[in-house]
Enzyme design. Structure first.
Site, mmCIF file in Angstrom:
data_model
loop_
_atom_site.group_PDB
_atom_site.id
_atom_site.type_symbol
_atom_site.label_atom_id
_atom_site.label_comp_id
_atom_site.label_asym_id
_atom_site.label_seq_id
_atom_site.Cartn_x
_atom_site.Cartn_y
_atom_site.Cartn_z
ATOM 1 N N CYS A 172 7.124 1.515 -0.678
ATOM 2 C CA CYS A 172 6.539 1.135 0.614
ATOM 3 C C CYS A 172 7.644 0.473 1.427
ATOM 4 O O CYS A 172 8.112 -0.614 1.082
ATOM 5 C CB CYS A 172 5.362 0.181 0.416
ATOM 6 S SG CYS A 172 4.630 -0.411 1.969
ATOM 7 N N GLU A 174 -1.083 -0.247 -1.284
ATOM 8 C CA GLU A 174 -1.128 -0.042 0.161
ATOM 9 C C GLU A 174 -2.561 0.090 0.673
ATOM 10 O O GLU A 174 -3.412 0.723 0.045
ATOM 11 C CB GLU A 174 -0.332 1.199 0.559
ATOM 12 C CG GLU A 174 1.170 1.046 0.358
ATOM 13 C CD GLU A 174 1.954 2.067 1.161
ATOM 14 O OE1 GLU A 174 1.642 2.265 2.351
ATOM 15 O OE2 GLU A 174 2.882 2.667 0.580
ATOM 16 N N THR A 206 7.720 -0.743 4.691
ATOM 17 C CA THR A 206 7.360 -2.000 5.344
ATOM 18 C C THR A 206 7.079 -3.076 4.308
ATOM 19 O O THR A 206 7.336 -4.253 4.537
ATOM 20 C CB THR A 206 6.133 -1.826 6.260
ATOM 21 O OG1 THR A 206 5.032 -1.297 5.505
ATOM 22 C CG2 THR A 206 6.439 -0.906 7.436
ATOM 23 N N GLY A 207 6.565 -2.655 3.134
ATOM 24 C CA GLY A 207 6.331 -3.611 2.060
ATOM 25 C C GLY A 207 7.621 -4.220 1.557
ATOM 26 O O GLY A 207 7.682 -5.419 1.252
ATOM 27 N N CYS A 261 4.780 2.473 9.234
ATOM 28 C CA CYS A 261 5.120 2.953 7.890
ATOM 29 C C CYS A 261 6.625 3.112 7.828
ATOM 30 O O CYS A 261 7.194 3.967 8.516
ATOM 31 C CB CYS A 261 4.426 4.280 7.602
ATOM 32 S SG CYS A 261 4.889 5.008 6.003
ATOM 33 N N HIS A 265 0.946 -7.590 5.595
ATOM 34 C CA HIS A 265 1.314 -7.646 4.183
ATOM 35 C C HIS A 265 1.016 -9.029 3.626
ATOM 36 O O HIS A 265 1.207 -10.044 4.309
ATOM 37 C CB HIS A 265 2.803 -7.357 3.991
ATOM 38 C CG HIS A 265 3.172 -5.949 4.299
ATOM 39 N ND1 HIS A 265 3.244 -4.966 3.338
ATOM 40 C CD2 HIS A 265 3.475 -5.357 5.483
ATOM 41 C CE1 HIS A 265 3.578 -3.818 3.914
ATOM 42 N NE2 HIS A 265 3.731 -4.025 5.216
#
Length: 279
Positions: free
Chosen positions: A221, A212, A223-224, A77, A163
């Protein structure tokens, strides 16, 4: 097992967390207890719950565990990593401004900047479909995915967690609520997936919404954002560094290409501290 649990509520661009120090108060939580703490009506309320534990690996400062609001433990995260670094420094668990942290998917290196922002070396993105994991007989950067009878073009990237990024004309009208849950549990993603909706503003600016895995759509987000920039650069739509606008604010993402790590910079804010009674 204690019945009273000290916690700190934090957020990174509105992506909010309950952070627990398990170094000075040993704690083990059940999935039901995680869901209770994450509940916005009966508990504290958060997108994810973060646990700070002693390191289990040499040359590492801490272990970092992440639980989604549905009680499931996940690998990574990005917004949480920034809050983690802010938390351990502010709580006096370390006097280092740069630390090495063990996660379920490897080592990350957050650094507390002089301006209060936190930069995190998120590691090298994983692009091999089998390692994302994503079921495909092709290693192309852009792949078709059937979603409710419609084919969308996605890029599968793992930033320690999986993702699926698609490019949309406008994030404000993107079908996040409709497609997000379907992509999250798509059978071609055996570990489920975070669904990203990326709008290109220009080569150095983008907008992003993310549905998520295990939490639903969040205000941001980390990491997004990393995965979206990787996808945009691979598709020759973006050039590093990229400012990513989420509904909670902006992140700066830098990536120099395949085989190099992604650097993410953004804020981490402590909101309040308290004590919760566990059921």
């Amino acid at each position: 097992m204690t019945t009273k649990l000290a916690f700190t509520k934090m957020h990174g661009l509105g992506n909010d967390f309950v952070v627990i120090d398990a170094v000075r108060q040993p704690i083990r939580l059940t999935e039901a207890q995680v869901r209770y703490l994450a509940d916005r009506h009966f508990g504290i309320g958060c997108d994810q719950l973060l646990i700070v534990e002693p390191a289990q690996t040499p040359d590492v400062d801490f272990r970092y565990r992440i639980f989604n609001a549905d009680g499931g433990e996940v690998e990574q995260c990005g917004n949480g990593a920034r809050c983690f670094a802010r938390f351990v420094f502010d709580q006096g668990l370390t006097d280092k401004r740069e630390i090495r942290v063990e996660t379920k998917k490897g080592i990350i290196a957050p650094r507390l900047e002089a301006d209060g922002n936190v930069t995190v070396d998120m590691g090298v993105p994983v692009l091999n479909p089998a390692d994302v994991p994503f079921v495909s007989d092709s290693d192309a950067f852009v792949q078709p995915l059937d979603v409710a009878g419609r084919t969308v073009a996605i890029t599968a990237v793992s930033m320690g967690n999986p993702h699926a990024v698609q490019v949309v004309a406008d994030v404000d009208t993107a079908p996040v609520a409709e497609q997000g849950p379907l992509i999250e549990r798509h059978p071609r993603f055996p570990a489920r997936v975070n669904a990203g909706f990326l709008q290109i503003v220009d080569e150095h600016n983008a907008r992003l919404r993310v549905f998520e895995r295990g939490a639903g759509e969040t205000l941001a987000c980390g990491t997004g954002a990393c995965a979206a920039v990787v996808a945009g650069i691979l598709r020759e739509l973006l050039v590093s560094p990229v400012s990513v606008e989420t509904r909670g604010g902006r992140l700066s993402i830098a990536w120099n290409g395949v085989g190099t790590p992604v650097l993410m910079t953004g804020p981490a804010v402590a909101v309040f501290t308290g004590e919760a009674t566990l059921p």
